[in-house]
Scaffold this motif. Structure first.
Motif, PDB file in Angstrom:
ATOM      1  N   LEU A 186      61.400  76.886 -19.743  1.00 57.45           N
ATOM      2  CA  LEU A 186      60.519  77.812 -20.510  1.00 57.45           C
ATOM      3  C   LEU A 186      60.847  77.388 -22.263  1.00 57.45           C
ATOM      4  N   GLY A 187      62.237  76.928 -22.491  1.00 55.30           N
ATOM      5  CA  GLY A 187      62.298  76.540 -23.713  1.00 55.30           C
ATOM      6  C   GLY A 187      61.672  75.297 -23.971  1.00 55.30           C
ATOM      7  N   TYR A 188      61.235  74.377 -23.154  1.00 55.67           N
ATOM      8  CA  TYR A 188      60.498  73.300 -23.432  1.00 55.67           C
ATOM      9  C   TYR A 188      59.106  73.585 -23.567  1.00 55.67           C
ATOM     10  N   GLN A 189      58.503  74.568 -22.767  1.00 62.10           N
ATOM     11  CA  GLN A 189      57.082  75.124 -23.031  1.00 62.10           C
ATOM     12  C   GLN A 189      57.154  76.064 -24.483  1.00 62.10           C
ATOM     13  N   GLU A 215      54.757  75.909 -29.728  1.00 65.69           N
ATOM     14  CA  GLU A 215      54.924  76.118 -31.178  1.00 65.69           C
ATOM     15  C   GLU A 215      54.674  74.703 -31.938  1.00 65.69           C
ATOM     16  N   ASP A 216      54.670  73.629 -31.344  1.00 62.25           N
ATOM     17  CA  ASP A 216      54.433  72.401 -31.999  1.00 62.25           C
ATOM     18  C   ASP A 216      52.830  72.068 -31.856  1.00 62.25           C
ATOM     19  N   ARG A 235      49.725  75.635 -33.551  1.00 61.56           N
ATOM     20  CA  ARG A 235      49.290  75.054 -34.361  1.00 61.56           C
ATOM     21  C   ARG A 235      47.810  74.854 -34.427  1.00 61.56           C
ATOM     22  N   HIS A 236      47.399  74.537 -33.206  1.00 59.53           N
ATOM     23  CA  HIS A 236      45.717  74.296 -33.231  1.00 59.53           C
ATOM     24  C   HIS A 236      45.088  75.684 -33.450  1.00 59.53           C
ATOM     25  N   TYR A 237      45.512  76.811 -32.637  1.00 61.40           N
ATOM     26  CA  TYR A 237      45.076  78.042 -32.908  1.00 61.40           C
ATOM     27  C   TYR A 237      45.157  78.609 -34.197  1.00 61.40           C
ATOM     28  N   ALA A 238      46.274  78.369 -34.905  1.00 65.04           N
ATOM     29  CA  ALA A 238      46.501  78.502 -36.500  1.00 65.04           C
ATOM     30  C   ALA A 238      45.273  78.000 -37.032  1.00 65.04           C
TER      31      ALA A 238
END
Length: 529
Positions: A168-171, A176-177, A181-184
């Motif tokens: 989950l941390g990897y996901q 976040e990366d 960023r694409h949605y933003a």
């Protein structure tokens, strides 16, 4: 001593020496047995200590019963010590009471057995007197093994959860990366587009206001050919009207405001529908009265069908004719459906059509025709086109009146919207064809229009029931039942006198007398509903 002298004495000395030697051997065996017994008791004590240690560990896990286990251990050690002391005393007593070899051996063997039995009895007594029975010790050992197994499974579950947390941390890092960023970026682009549309809307609004003010001022000054303008007037349905609607929407703050807005518009739309329905009913009644009189009205449908009897002789069945007589519903109850069927009959649209379905509950007719191979052509274009060209094929809506339900021998339109097919109710279908009975339609609260009742030719239903039908295809008649003619009857209910349309038409406005060249033509069919 008398017979042997020295020999006898020698024999006695030898016997004494043998007994002494045997006694030494037995002492060594006793010493050895004593050591063995001492070792046995020591091993028993060690086993008791191990059991006490295990019990102490389990007692700490189950709630701390250390005191009870220690007390039981001391009691067991005390009992074992007492048994060992008793056994030693018994062996010492046997050593200082010599007997002959056989008697001593038997007594000593019995004494050792008794000592072992006494030791076992002491151990059993100690186990019984202990506060922790062997069964409970066994259960405690089982619980300890279960706890160890549970601990192992929990350890494995913890390792699995830690692995999932890592995934989950990897996901989350990936979201976040990359994706966030694409949605933003998409949100930023949408904000820019909304800002552009807002600016464009403001420009259109300013242009509309400026143009409206310019035309109003020009009209007030008499410019542009003297056409006067009225300042502040917004034409209904024009851009100004839409602007007012947008302003009203902008003033809404929550969902209740939107629901109230939609409810008010829906109420107004239903008011308009009610007005249209009322006007259509009023115009249909006026048209029917102009064409066919005030009523009541009757219609005759002449049919041709095969006459099937009980005669088993094979061969083609003769075709005979019969007449269904229908009395139409009052124009005050069903003006649109009654006028539509009267117009269909008047324009001979049903001539050449056929009854094709003879189910248990209805007998249905439509623009269909049987073929020679026992099948039929549904909605034959040759017949259906006449209904469509005259615009007499469908009902404008599902007209229904609760005072004229689908009782037995009544007539109704089939389909949604109703028409052109109609059917005769062979049973009471008030529930099946009334409001809410046709649940397979989208507006299942609607009903089939019921517009007439069968007043003549009821016996024909029994004759038609003799014709074979195909149940697998929906109770289709296998032989043709054709409508060869149809006509409206000018019927006077008080005098019980009927005149067939065409034999002696009425010389009133809206009706044609072929022998009267000054008669007035009926209104065009395009005006019919």
């Amino acid at each position: 001593a008398n017979g042997g002298g020295p020999a006898g004495g020698g024999g006695g000395g030898k016997s004494f020496a043998n007994r002494a030697a045997n006694r030494d051997v037995r002492d060594k065996q006793r010493s050895t047995n004593g050591k063995g017994n001492h070792k046995g008791s020591s091993s028993s004590s060690s086993a008791g200590v191990v059991m006490i240690s295990i019990a102490c560990i389990l007692s700490l896990v189950m709630g701390g019963l250390t005191f009870g286990y220690r007390k039981a251990a001391h009691r067991i050690e005390h009992e074992v010590t007492m048994v060992q002391g008793r056994a030693n005393r018994m062996m010492l007593n046997n050593r200082f009471h010599p007997r002959d070899n056989e008697e001593v051996d038997d007594d000593e063997v019995l004494t050792a057995k008794e000592a072992a039995a006494a030791a076992r009895e002491a151990q059993d007594a100690a186990a019984k007197s202990s506060s922790v029975p062997p069964r409970e010790l066994k259960e405690l050992r089982k619980k300890m093994s279960d706890l160890q197994a549970s601990s192992g499974s929990e350890r494995a579950a913890r390792e699995r959860i830690e692995g999932e947390l890592k995934g989950l941390g990897y996901q989350r890092t990936k979201l976040e990366d990359d994706e966030l960023r694409h949605y933003a970026d998409q949100i930023d682009a949408m904000r820019v587009a909304v800002t552009k549309e807002t600016d464009k809307t403001g420009e259109y609004k300013d242009k509309f206001k400026a143009l409206h003010d310019d035309e109003s001022r020009a009209g007030a000054k008499g410019e542009d050919g003297g056409k006067g303008g009225i300042p502040g007037v917004i034409v209904p349905g024009g851009p100004g009207h839409m602007l007012n609607q947008h302003r009203e929407l902008e003033r809404m703050e929550d969902i209740e405001d939107y629901e109230d807005y939609v409810q008010r518009r829906e109420d107004k739309l239903w008011d308009k529908i009610d007005l249209l329905v009322e006007k259509m009913g009023r115009e249909s009644r006026r048209e029917a009265e102009e064409w066919f009189g005030l009523g009541p009205h009757r219609v005759e449908l002449e049919i041709e069908y095969p006459q099937i009897t009980d005669d088993p002789t094979p061969g083609p069945h003769p075709r005979v004719r019969g007449v269904f007589t229908l009395e139409m519903a009052p124009l005050s109850l069903m003006p649109i459906a009654t006028n539509l069927f009267l117009q269909q009959v008047h324009h001979k649209l049903w001539n050449g059509c056929a009854f094709v379905i003879n189910a248990m509950h209805i007998l249905q007719a439509g623009p269909h025709r049987h073929t020679e191979d026992g099948k039929y052509d549904a909605n034959l274009d040759e017949l259906l086109s006449h209904f469509k060209k005259t615009r007499l094929d469908k009902m404008p809506y599902q007209e229904y009146h609760e005072d004229y339900p689908h009782a037995k021998y009544t007539v109704g339109f089939a389909g949604r919207p109703g028409g052109p097919d109609f059917y005769i109710n062979k049973i009471d279908n008030s529930a099946n064809h009334g409001p809410g009975g046709q649940t397979h339609h989208d507006l299942h609260e609607e009903a089939d229009p019921c517009f007439a009742r069968l007043v003549g030719g009821v016996e024909l239903l029994d004759a038609l029931n003799r014709i074979p039908i195909d149940y697998d295809r929906g109770s289709i008649l296998l032989q043709s039942v054709e409508i060869v003619d149809s006509r409206v009857i000018m019927w006077n209910k008080d005098e019980e006198v009927g005149e067939k349309e065409g034999e002696r038409p009425r010389e009133e406005e809206g009706h044609v007398d072929e022998n009267n060249e000054h008669a007035v033509e009926p209104p065009a069919i395009e005006n019919a509903v």
